[in-house]
Each structure stands twice: as structure tokens, then as C-alpha cells.
Write a protein that holds these residues in place. Structure first.
Motif, PDB file in Angstrom:
ATOM      1  N   GLY A 119      73.762  48.446  99.754  1.00  0.00           N
ATOM      2  CA  GLY A 119      74.532  49.450  99.022  1.00  0.00           C
ATOM      3  C   GLY A 119      75.611  48.791  98.188  1.00  0.00           C
ATOM      4  O   GLY A 119      76.083  47.696  98.491  1.00  0.00           O
ATOM      5  N   SER A 120      76.022  49.480  97.125  1.00  0.00           N
ATOM      6  CA  SER A 120      77.045  48.924  96.238  1.00  0.00           C
ATOM      7  C   SER A 120      78.390  48.837  96.954  1.00  0.00           C
ATOM      8  O   SER A 120      79.121  47.868  96.804  1.00  0.00           O
ATOM      9  CB  SER A 120      77.180  49.776  94.977  1.00  0.00           C
ATOM     10  OG  SER A 120      77.458  51.119  95.318  1.00  0.00           O
ATOM     11  N   HIS A 121      78.742  49.855  97.735  1.00  0.00           N
ATOM     12  CA  HIS A 121      79.970  49.878  98.543  1.00  0.00           C
ATOM     13  C   HIS A 121      81.232  49.555  97.771  1.00  0.00           C
ATOM     14  O   HIS A 121      82.204  49.107  98.342  1.00  0.00           O
ATOM     15  CB  HIS A 121      79.876  48.918  99.745  1.00  0.00           C
ATOM     16  CG  HIS A 121      78.843  49.323 100.726  1.00  0.00           C
ATOM     17  ND1 HIS A 121      79.097  50.159 101.783  1.00  0.00           N
ATOM     18  CD2 HIS A 121      77.522  49.030 100.791  1.00  0.00           C
ATOM     19  CE1 HIS A 121      77.969  50.345 102.461  1.00  0.00           C
ATOM     20  NE2 HIS A 121      77.013  49.675 101.890  1.00  0.00           N
ATOM     21  N   GLY A 122      81.230  49.745  96.466  1.00  0.00           N
ATOM     22  CA  GLY A 122      82.423  49.456  95.669  1.00  0.00           C
ATOM     23  C   GLY A 122      83.275  50.684  95.479  1.00  0.00           C
ATOM     24  O   GLY A 122      82.759  51.787  95.307  1.00  0.00           O
ATOM     25  N   GLY A 123      84.584  50.513  95.509  1.00  0.00           N
ATOM     26  CA  GLY A 123      85.501  51.611  95.236  1.00  0.00           C
ATOM     27  C   GLY A 123      85.739  51.734  93.748  1.00  0.00           C
ATOM     28  O   GLY A 123      85.295  50.922  92.947  1.00  0.00           O
ATOM     29  N   HIS A 124      86.481  52.740  93.330  1.00  0.00           N
ATOM     30  CA  HIS A 124      86.726  52.963  91.915  1.00  0.00           C
ATOM     31  C   HIS A 124      87.590  51.879  91.293  1.00  0.00           C
ATOM     32  O   HIS A 124      87.585  51.700  90.088  1.00  0.00           O
ATOM     33  CB  HIS A 124      87.389  54.331  91.711  1.00  0.00           C
ATOM     34  CG  HIS A 124      86.470  55.467  92.034  1.00  0.00           C
ATOM     35  ND1 HIS A 124      85.337  55.715  91.303  1.00  0.00           N
ATOM     36  CD2 HIS A 124      86.512  56.389  93.018  1.00  0.00           C
ATOM     37  CE1 HIS A 124      84.713  56.785  91.810  1.00  0.00           C
ATOM     38  NE2 HIS A 124      85.411  57.196  92.858  1.00  0.00           N
ATOM     39  N   LEU A 131      81.146  46.597  92.512  1.00  0.00           N
ATOM     40  CA  LEU A 131      80.405  46.123  93.680  1.00  0.00           C
ATOM     41  C   LEU A 131      81.380  45.664  94.751  1.00  0.00           C
ATOM     42  O   LEU A 131      82.427  45.093  94.452  1.00  0.00           O
ATOM     43  CB  LEU A 131      79.481  44.966  93.314  1.00  0.00           C
ATOM     44  CG  LEU A 131      78.384  45.256  92.301  1.00  0.00           C
ATOM     45  CD1 LEU A 131      77.549  44.009  92.091  1.00  0.00           C
ATOM     46  CD2 LEU A 131      77.516  46.410  92.747  1.00  0.00           C
ATOM     47  N   GLY A 132      81.028  45.905  96.008  1.00  0.00           N
ATOM     48  CA  GLY A 132      81.851  45.431  97.106  1.00  0.00           C
ATOM     49  C   GLY A 132      81.697  43.930  97.296  1.00  0.00           C
ATOM     50  O   GLY A 132      80.775  43.304  96.769  1.00  0.00           O
TER      51      GLY A 132
END
Length: 198
Positions: A119-124, A131-132
Motif C-alpha cells: 500500500g502507498s500508506h502516504g499522508g497528505h 508514498l510512505g
């Protein structure tokens, strides 16, 4: 014209990285959609933090870690059943501990996986396409292909893929994915977009 060689890059094994977040379901469903059409084997992996990491007030409580392990195991079983039903193939599950990116890339090498799904798991406020850090480390270290799924991935058990984007740079390496992309596209009656950026 001579027919193209049939020795294409097959996706024989997919490693799917999951956690306790709802985003994991998107990873599982995208992997199952690919497996369903290519006959790929799937391994689901959940990596827990090592309970020995940390010190002082930030040390991991052994009882809390055991509860987390049991919850992760139960969640992994649920996702494994969902993936088995969606792909039509028996899915293997693995529960590991350690640094997530290190354990994921190590298992990808051990299993000789052709595709790692994360999963991308990145915040805004994240950089690099939101991407995280784990996704970025996996991209840098994994030898095989990596599929980063957004949390909105809709490739569910009964939902076909609609559009597939294949970025090309003119090299044989990037063009080697075309037969696989065509197979997935034909199986889903999906639009196939080839992009070359100059």
C-alpha cells in the motif's frame, strides 16, 4: 513477420504486504485480480515490530505485543480467506517480526517473488508522490516488480480492472511487461494505455 518469442516475464508468485489497516484489503484484492487471470501463487505477509526494540518508557510491553500478534494473526487469516476466494487459489500467509522493509525485501528474495504488492500508506504531507517510508524502501531494495496500490483500489472479487497504464522508455526491460499487461487487459476487457514521456 516473425512471431515474438513466448519467453515472457511471468508473474508466478506475488508477495502481498498487509497490516491491520483497511488499506490492506485494497492490496489483497488487487493481487487476487492479477492471480485470478495469470494463475500466480500468493503469499500474504504481515510484519510486526520486534518486541525487543526500544528502551526506557518507549520499550514494547510484552503483553501488548502478544495481543498485537494474536490480532495480526487473526487479521491475516481473514485476509487469507478473502484472497483465496477472490483468486480461486490457496493463499499462503506469513507472520514475521522485525523492520518491515527489511523483512519484506528478505522474504521477496527468499520466495523469489515476481511481484511485491504494498500500500502507498502516504499522508497528505508526504513527499515523493505521497508514498510512505516503507513503500519507498521496498521500491529501492526489491529486485522484482513492485505494485503500489492506492487505498481506493477497486479491483474486488467481482470488479474487473478498467484501465491499465504502462509507462515505457524504449528499453527492452520496460517493454518486457507488455505481454503480461495485455493478458490482464484482455481478461478484464480493460483499456490499455501505453505512455512514452519525452
Amino acid at each position: 513477420r516473425q512471431a515474438p518469442p513466448q519467453t515472457t516475464h511471468a508473474i508466478r508468485r506475488i508477495l502481498v504486504c498487509v497490516d491491520n489497516s483497511p488499506k490492506s484489503e485494497a492490496c489483497v484484492q488487487c493481487a487476487a485480480a492479477i492471480s485470478r487471470h495469470l494463475g500466480s501463487a500468493i503469499t500474504l505477509l504481515h510484519v510486526l515490530a520486534d518486541p525487543r526494540v526500544g528502551s526506557g518508557t518507549h520499550a514494547t510491553n510484552v503483553m501488548d505485543w502478544e495481543i498485537s500478534r494474536q490480532q495480526a494473526s487473526a487479521r491475516l487469516d481473514v485476509l487469507g480467506r478473502q484472497a483465496t476466494e477472490a483468486s480461486g487459489r490457496k493463499v499462503e500467509t506469513r507472520l514475521d517480526q522485525g523492520h518491515p522493509a527489511e523483512r519484506i525485501t528478505a522474504l521477496a528474495r527468499e520466495l523469489n517473488t515476481d511481484l511485491t504488492v504494498v500500500g502507498s500508506h502516504g499522508g497528505h504531507d508526504s513527499l515523493a508522490w505521497r508514498l510512505g517510508s516503507t513503500a519507498l524502501q521496498i521500491l529501492a531494495a526489491t529486485r522484482g516488480s513492485v505494485l503500489i496500490t492506492p487505498p481506493t483500489c477497486s479491483a474486488g472479487a467481482g470488479t474487473p480492472l478498467k484501465r491499465i497504464l504502462v509507462p515505457l522508455d524504449g528499453s527492452p526491460r520496460t517493454e518486457s511487461v507488455l505481454p503480461t499487461a495485455v493478458r490482464i487487459s484482455q481478461a478484464n476487457d480493460a483499456e490499455l494505455l501505453l505512455v512514452f514521456v519525452v
